[in-house]
Write an enzyme that holds these catalytic residues in place. Structure first.
Site, PDB file in Angstrom:
ATOM      1  N   ARG A  88       0.754  -1.212   0.135  1.00  0.00           N
ATOM      2  CA  ARG A  88      -0.112   0.008   0.105  1.00  0.00           C
ATOM      3  C   ARG A  88       0.759   1.139   0.217  1.00  0.00           C
ATOM      4  NH1 ARG A  88      -2.723  -0.780   4.312  1.00  0.00           N
ATOM      5  NH2 ARG A  88      -2.220   1.138   5.428  1.00  0.00           N
ATOM      6  N   TYR A 121     -11.670  20.382 -14.261  1.00  0.00           N
ATOM      7  CA  TYR A 121     -12.166  19.114 -14.307  1.00  0.00           C
ATOM      8  C   TYR A 121     -13.369  18.964 -13.509  1.00  0.00           C
ATOM      9  CZ  TYR A 121     -12.632  14.279 -14.186  1.00  0.00           C
ATOM     10  OH  TYR A 121     -13.251  12.873 -13.996  1.00  0.00           O
ATOM     11  N   LYS A 148      -4.592   9.528 -19.027  1.00  0.00           N
ATOM     12  CA  LYS A 148      -4.863  10.221 -20.194  1.00  0.00           C
ATOM     13  C   LYS A 148      -3.712   9.916 -21.065  1.00  0.00           C
ATOM     14  CE  LYS A 148      -8.736  11.746 -18.595  1.00  0.00           C
ATOM     15  NZ  LYS A 148      -9.397  10.881 -17.855  1.00  0.00           N
TER      16      LYS A 148
END
Ligand SMILES: Cc1ncc(COP(=O)(O)O)c(C=O)c1O
Length: 408
Positions: A64, A117, A214
């Site tokens: 983690r 965004y 992206k």
């Protein structure tokens, strides 16, 4: 940061993107990076375990908090952004939320640029206030407005440039100057640009965030995010924020991004070139009301874009005459461009912000931020530009559905 000795500071981007932070495996000689799925790691002694968990020694101790495949990618991205260190996270939103939480707590104020965004808007306006964080959306093209909205309890300035979906270009150097004057960190979402086109840390920003979903990965098959900045803040995010929230990026997805990034320079050049041709075509079409693309001389920050960015990016937004219904009818008639939420993929993707990515912003706020009902965002893919323009041309030329004719 550990940089393999063979990296030369004068190497150009296309060379660095392949070799930065990466070298053949010392044990097997494998050139392609290995995927290490392990969660647990062994230590030769308790002293080494303690040094690694305390951050005094580089190493992985639990999945983690880090992973060796992901670490290779983190070092590569830090190197490309000219940052001290970086952390890979499970999405762009994980990068944005953890970087904001690194600076803000109950009672603090955040100054945010006014078009961001939709997911960032949602975090700032609905989740952050639940932890007592206040905010103001400010026109960051205006230095006076920025100065005016900074309060005693403002603990971060957050911008996106060019912005999603209106491609507003903000002056990073100017905003970094204000943030330094007031001792407030400046965080920049560099998703639309990638380090190939813009390096905000070199312009004075303190932290860079990315949706690697992206252009960094570039193939539409991974969700990931990155935060790049000073070692101590990245360590804080790793240990106290993303680690506690469980926002880690796994080895499989890091492998895919490492692979995708090898072609990043070529991809970005084609995305930019296709977007430019599309923007030029749309700007001359009588059915199009307005085109937003920093590469057009009509764009309000065109001169700044030429100074600040190495290319104009792959996103073009435009308003179709006839509003919401006309925009949707146009999109439904496209046969090559695909209606989809993402961007930066090989396929050309179109979306309607008012009903898709930015639907969580109330209509009156959308209007205030300039996101009209007729606005369409297009992410230019890697197809042949002639085919893309033919597709747009055909969809724009078809007669409007009967019910829209009167309104037109
Ligand atoms: C500019 C920008 N930042 C952040 C994000 C969020 O990224 P992710 O979907 O990887 O969480 C997006 C998503 O579209 C974006 O366009």
């Amino acid at each position: 940061m550990e940089v393999p000795e063979k990296i030369k500071p004068d190497w150009k981007f296309d060379t660095r993107v392949i070799h930065a932070g990466q070298k053949p495996d010392e044990r097997t000689g494998a050139i392609s990076q290995s995927i290490v799925p392990a969660v647990a790691y062994a230590f030769p002694d308790t002293e080494t375990a303690a040094a690694i968990v305390a951050g005094r020694q580089e190493g992985t101790y639990y999945g983690r908090y880090g992973n060796p495949t992901t670490r290779m990618l983190e070092l590569k991205i830090a190197e490309l952004e000219n940052g001290e260190d970086s952390i890979g996270l499970s999405s762009g939103m994980a990068a944005i939320s953890s970087s904001l939480l690194a600076f803000l707590q109950n009672g603090d104020h955040l100054l945010v640029t006014k078009d961001v965004y939709g997911g960032t808007f949602s975090f700032v306006t609905s989740l952050a206030p639940r932890f007592g964080i206040q905010y103001d959306f400010v026109d960051c093209t205006d230095p006076d407005a920025v100065r005016k909205h900074i309060r005693d309890n403002t603990k971060a300035i957050y911008i996106e440039t060019p912005s999603n979906p209106l491609l507003t270009v903000l002056d990073i150097r100017m905003l970094a100057g204000i943030s330094k004057e007031r001792g407030i960190p400046l965080i920049v979402d560099n998703t639309f640009m990638t380090p190939y086109l813009q390096q905000p840390l070199d312009l004075g920003a303190d932290l860079v965030v990315h949706s690697a979903t992206k252009y960094l990965n570039g193939h539409g098959d991974v969700l990931a995010g990155f935060v790049v900045g000073k070692k101590e803040i990245i360590q804080l995010i790793r240990k106290k924020i993303a680690g506690d929230l469980g926002q880690n990026l796994n080895a499989w997805e890091s492998f895919l991004i490492l692979r995708g990034m090898k072609t990043m320079g070529m991809r970005i050049r084609t995305h930019c070139d296709n977007a430019r041709q599309i923007a030029e075509y749309l700007s001359l079409h009588p059915g199009v009301e307005k085109v937003y693309y920093p590469g057009l001389s009509s764009h309000p920050q065109h001169e700044l874009a030429k100074k600040q960015m190495r290319g104009m990016g792959g996103i073009v937004s435009f308003e179709i005459k006839g509003g919401m219904d006309a925009a949707k009818a146009f999109m439904n008639r496209l046969s090559l461009a695909i209606i989809s939420f993402s961007l930066g993929d090989p396929e050309t993707l179109v979306q309607h912000p008012a009903s898709m990515t930015h639907f969580s912003i109330p209509a009156k706020d959308r209007e205030k931020f300039g996101i009209s009902d007729g606005l369409i965002r297009l992410s230019a893919g890697l197809e042949d530009p002639d085919d893309l323009i033919s597709d747009l041309d055909r969809a724009l030329a078809l007669p409007l559905p009967e019910k829209l004719k009167k309104a037109d």
